[in-house]
Scaffold this motif. Structure first.
Motif, mmCIF file in Angstrom:
data_model
loop_
_atom_site.group_PDB
_atom_site.id
_atom_site.type_symbol
_atom_site.label_atom_id
_atom_site.label_comp_id
_atom_site.label_asym_id
_atom_site.label_seq_id
_atom_site.Cartn_x
_atom_site.Cartn_y
_atom_site.Cartn_z
ATOM 1 N N ARG A 98 0.834 -1.209 0.000
ATOM 2 C CA ARG A 98 0.000 0.000 0.000
ATOM 3 C C ARG A 98 0.865 1.253 0.000
ATOM 4 O O ARG A 98 0.531 2.254 -0.636
ATOM 5 N N PHE A 138 -8.157 14.275 -2.581
ATOM 6 C CA PHE A 138 -9.183 13.294 -2.921
ATOM 7 C C PHE A 138 -10.305 13.903 -3.752
ATOM 8 O O PHE A 138 -10.915 13.216 -4.578
ATOM 9 N N MET A 276 -2.133 9.700 1.161
ATOM 10 C CA MET A 276 -2.246 8.272 1.407
ATOM 11 C C MET A 276 -0.885 7.649 1.707
ATOM 12 O O MET A 276 -0.785 6.723 2.514
ATOM 13 N N THR A 295 -9.223 12.439 5.345
ATOM 14 C CA THR A 295 -9.697 11.287 4.573
ATOM 15 C C THR A 295 -8.687 10.155 4.591
ATOM 16 O O THR A 295 -9.044 8.986 4.749
ATOM 17 N N ALA A 296 -7.404 10.476 4.402
ATOM 18 C CA ALA A 296 -6.363 9.454 4.347
ATOM 19 C C ALA A 296 -6.213 8.749 5.691
ATOM 20 O O ALA A 296 -6.031 7.523 5.745
ATOM 21 N N TRP A 298 -8.519 8.309 7.936
ATOM 22 C CA TRP A 298 -9.701 7.455 8.096
ATOM 23 C C TRP A 298 -9.569 6.175 7.269
ATOM 24 O O TRP A 298 -9.861 5.076 7.753
ATOM 25 N N ARG A 299 -9.106 6.301 6.041
ATOM 26 C CA ARG A 299 -8.996 5.136 5.163
ATOM 27 C C ARG A 299 -7.960 4.134 5.653
ATOM 28 O O ARG A 299 -8.059 2.944 5.357
ATOM 29 N N CYS A 300 -6.967 4.604 6.398
ATOM 30 C CA CYS A 300 -5.917 3.709 6.891
ATOM 31 C C CYS A 300 -6.110 3.332 8.359
ATOM 32 O O CYS A 300 -5.217 2.729 8.970
#
Length: 381
Positions: A98, A138, A276, A295-296, A298-300
């Protein structure tokens, strides 16, 4: 009628893929191994992972067992009661992948855009693409994906720092330049970085969104990080954005406000190119804290400490606003599909998205203070 097919019906794509070379020279491809491990992590069992990857249970099990044999380390921890989860070794593998994907994504997307441009040059009937240069975000990523799903409006995206994007607009190398400005005390200082490239007479701003920027930290906050001042703790490892990025400049301003020399921050010169990539760097355990868009984090699966709100704009030449493709883009930004996409981005507020503003309307006196003397006179006349 084949010679009338428009080139943007074909999308040039580049993707990263890594493999291991053994001492014998034999290559061990890891792409399928990584996909299966990620699917096991998501589903909690091998059968679900194999189904998600479109392979038989026998094949998927064989791939993973062979990988364990090659690595001489277990990748899976299976329990009848708890299902299957990844070992620490398996987790590190998927986070390494990732991190590589996040790091290479801007470069690969920019190169894909260049290939797409060359492909379209082979078709005289191809529609001219709008060229967007922007710092990574994003909202921009989603706008490009949606725009390129519509035959009527192909959009070419190349990731640049905000200053590089604005310079490209100034030189006629792009049609839209994306950049962000923090709300509040650091607004003037960041605007000052952009002032050389922004002309209140020639440029207009398309407002995109407000986004939350802050610190990414491990869940549970094991290092007790609560503010920028904690970056100098001896046991805290920091990962920065690349030189020239506005996020890195914002970090510098925050440290300067606290009279902290950046040399005291462990890892200040370690950098990544996207939000990210910062998040993946921390999630994989290579750093304790970094700064980026919520956002990044939260996604990770990371915790987030807010530091600033940033307004994101697309700068354009005022003469291009009435061009059909630009009107299509503005309509798309105000349309239901894009609004739905934006509503799902954690940390973004898209209220007023798509509005066109002058520099003075957007920044008022903060912008006037950053203008060189020659431009101040010009803007008054």
């Amino acid at each position: 009628m084949a010679n009338q097919v428009k080139a943007y019906k074909f999308k040039a794509r580049l993707r990263s893929e890594w493999a291991l070379e053994k001492t014998s020279g034999e290559i061990l491809p890891l792409s399928e191994v990584i996909r299966l491990l990620a699917a096991v992590d998501a589903t909690g069992h091998i059968a679900g992972a194999c189904k998600a990857c479109g392979v038989s249970y026998r094949h998927g099990w064989g791939v993973l067992r062979n990988a364990e044999k090659e690595f001489e380390a277990p990748l899976l921890d299976t329990s009848r009661r708890l299902g299957t989860k990844l070992t620490a070794f398996g987790q590190h593998l998927i986070w390494a992948n990732r991190r590589v994907d996040a790091r290479l994504m801007p470069t690969l997307e920019s190169m894909a855009s260049e290939l797409q441009e060359e492909l379209e040059g082979l078709y005289p009937q191809s529609e001219r693409r709008l060229r967007l240069h922007a710092s990574h975000g994003f909202a921009v990523e989603g706008l490009t994906q949606l725009a390129n799903g519509l035959d009527m409006m192909p959009l070419e995206l190349r990731y640049r720092t905000a200053i590089e994007a604005l310079a490209s607009l100034n030189h006629g190398d792009c049609d839209l330049a994306g950049f962000q400005v923090p709300v509040g005390e650091f607004e003037s200082a960041i605007l000052d970085r952009y002032s050389e490239w922004l002309d209140p007479d020639q440029h207009r701003l398309i407002y995109l969104a407000v986004r939350n920027t802050g610190m990414f930290i491990q869940p549970g906050n094991p290092k007790g990080i609560v503010s920028i001042a904690d970056l100098v703790k001896p046991d805290v490892r920091f990962v920065n954005r690349q030189i020239g990025s506005s996020t890195r400049s914002l970090v510098g301003l925050m440290l300067q406000q606290l009279n902290i020399d950046s040399s005291r921050v462990q890892g200040f010169d370690n950098s990544e190119f996207t939000h990210m990539a910062i998040a993946a760097h921390i999630a994989s355990g290579m750093a304790d804290v970094g700064i980026g868009v919520e956002t990044a984090a939260w996604r990770c699966g990371l915790s987030f400490i807010p530091l600033a709100k940033e307004r994101y704009f697309l700068a354009v030449h005022r003469d291009t606003l009435q061009a059909p493709q630009m009107r299509h883009l503005l309509d798309l930004m105000k349309g239901e599909q894009y609004l739905q996409y934006m509503s799902q981005l954690v940390g973004y507020d898209a209220t007023g998205m798509g509005s066109v503003q002058t520099m003075e309307a957007a920044f008022g006196q903060a912008f006037a203070r950053t203008l060189p003397a020659s431009r101040k006179e010009s803007s008054k006349s």
